[in-house]
Design a protein around this motif. Structure first.
Motif, PDB file in Angstrom:
ATOM      1  N   LEU A 243       2.005   4.816  -3.158  1.00  0.00           N
ATOM      2  CA  LEU A 243       1.794   6.235  -2.953  1.00  0.00           C
ATOM      3  C   LEU A 243       3.041   7.032  -3.322  1.00  0.00           C
ATOM      4  O   LEU A 243       4.162   6.625  -3.007  1.00  0.00           O
TER       5      LEU A 243
ATOM      6  N   ALA B  75       0.832  -1.204   0.000  1.00  0.00           N
ATOM      7  CA  ALA B  75       0.000   0.000   0.000  1.00  0.00           C
ATOM      8  C   ALA B  75       0.868   1.257   0.000  1.00  0.00           C
ATOM      9  O   ALA B  75       0.603   2.203  -0.758  1.00  0.00           O
TER      10      ALA B  75
ATOM     11  N   ALA C 189      -4.012   1.981   0.989  1.00  0.00           N
ATOM     12  CA  ALA C 189      -3.325   3.061   0.283  1.00  0.00           C
ATOM     13  C   ALA C 189      -4.214   4.297   0.184  1.00  0.00           C
ATOM     14  O   ALA C 189      -3.762   5.430   0.407  1.00  0.00           O
TER      15      ALA C 189
END
Length: 375
Positions: free
Chosen positions: A111, A107, A350
């Motif tokens: 990003l 997750a 996420a």
């Protein structure tokens, strides 16, 4: 994710074996470094190994929290090997909670901006977090949210409420005597322990959700001797701090029933409650994000088991738990993870981290992005 979970599961890590926990920490550290771009801080407290990634240079905003120790003894892989068949992943510690650790890495890697995220992986959660509690509370301080990667409740429900936990040892001292020749000269610690077990069990309050459960019991030394020593362990769960305090006060006031016996109470509160009020706003945020992702609606569950999320909630940090794997059988022979649910859980995590970071009041000059693209 399957490969990463398998690598961690195959590195056995029973809480009681410090060397095994240290080996597991090396495995987790290497995996995390590959996804997060740098190795963690390796924190050894009381010879127990914990890992911490502090990402970016800004103030701490979001704490991801997990543990890499398990309840499974060394050698469990021989009878419960890591397998993936018909969409079900199995292996000791896969559900509780090495799959959750992998979800966290994937997750975060998805990003672009991780400034203000801390990922803390401890090594003693399964035994009550004796060396990591202060670390957890310190890392949570000032954060907008703590996201706990423990496994979900049934069918993927997030854990929005956890009971407080108290752990006790009730020790009874009597007087030995020959069981056949002069039993009346003895003070039977086993009988006294039985009286105390009945007394403490009566402290439970089902309507309030308070359980008081005597567990491990022992008394005596030989079959023909009046027991001079005895005692039992006690597990207490309560929904709120007031109930936890009520039971604690009652236990401190225990008195012996038999003349000449003595009762000693040690232990006490281990974890504060994680109340629904601590998770409510985060749960609403997660519901909204799940609908946007097309993986909703989410469900919530109140559970009797505790986690390190109890500590973060206890110091006033909004906390959402159960964000890890979907499956079942924690601590049991049928421990398993549903593979098809892993991508959606990673996507939800996420989205939740990204949404929390986007809500910060200001961006600090010079903060670095530390995310990497997922594999």
């Amino acid at each position: 994710m399957i490969d990463d979970i398998g690598r961690m599961v195959r590195t056995e890590s029973p809480s009681s074996d410090l060397a095994a926990v240290a080996r597991s920490a090396k495995t987790v550290a290497a995996l995390g470094a590959a996804y997060l771009g740098h190795p963690p801080d390796i924190l050894t407290i009381g010879d127990r190994t914990h890992l911490r990634w502090r990402l970016g240079s800004g103030p701490r905003r979001v704490l991801l929290l997990g543990h890499h120790d398990t309840v499974w003894p060394l050698g469990s892989l021989a009878t419960r090997p890591f397998t993936v068949r018909d969409g079900i992943l199995r292996g000791p510690g896969c559900y509780d909670m090495k799959a959750g650790l992998a979800l966290g890495f994937h997750a975060l890697a998805a990003l672009a901006d991780l400034d203000g995220v801390t990922y803390l992986v401890t090594g003693d959660e399964e035994i009550g977090s004796p060396t990591s509690r202060e670390l957890i509370e310190a890392e949570a301080a000032g954060c907008a949210a703590a996201l706990v990667l423990e496994a979900s409740a049934g069918e993927g429900a997030l854990k929005t409420e956890r009971k407080a936990v108290s752990l006790y040892e009730i020790r009874v001292v009597g007087r030995a005597a020959h069981a056949g020749l002069e039993p009346r000269r003895g003070v039977n610690a086993g009988v006294e322990a039985a009286h105390q077990i009945l007394a403490v069990a009566a402290l439970a309050d089902p309507d309030a959700g308070t359980t008081v459960t005597p567990t491990a019991l022992s008394a005596g030394t030989t079959t023909n001797t009046v027991p001079a020593q005895g005692g039992f362990a006690l597990d207490v769960r309560a929904r709120d701090a007031a109930e936890q305090a009520r039971v604690d006060s009652a236990l401190r006031a225990l008195r012996p029933v038999l003349d000449g016996a003595h009762v000693h109470v040690t232990g006490g509160p281990n974890r504060p409650p994680l109340p629904k009020s601590s998770s409510a706003a985060l749960y609403r945020r997660a519901q909204r994000l799940a609908r946007r992702l097309g993986t909703g609606p989410l469900t919530a569950a109140a559970v009797g088991g505790a986690s390190d999320g109890n500590f973060t909630a206890g110091v006033g940090i909004p906390t959402l738990d159960g964000l890890g794997a979907v499956g079942g059988g924690a601590h049991a022979d049928d421990e398993h993870v549903r593979v098809a649910r892993l991508p959606e859980r990673a996507a939800l995590l996420a989205a939740l981290v990204g949404d929390l970071l986007a809500a910060r009041p200001e961006r600090h000059e010079g903060a670095r992005a530390t995310g990497r693209s997922p594999r």
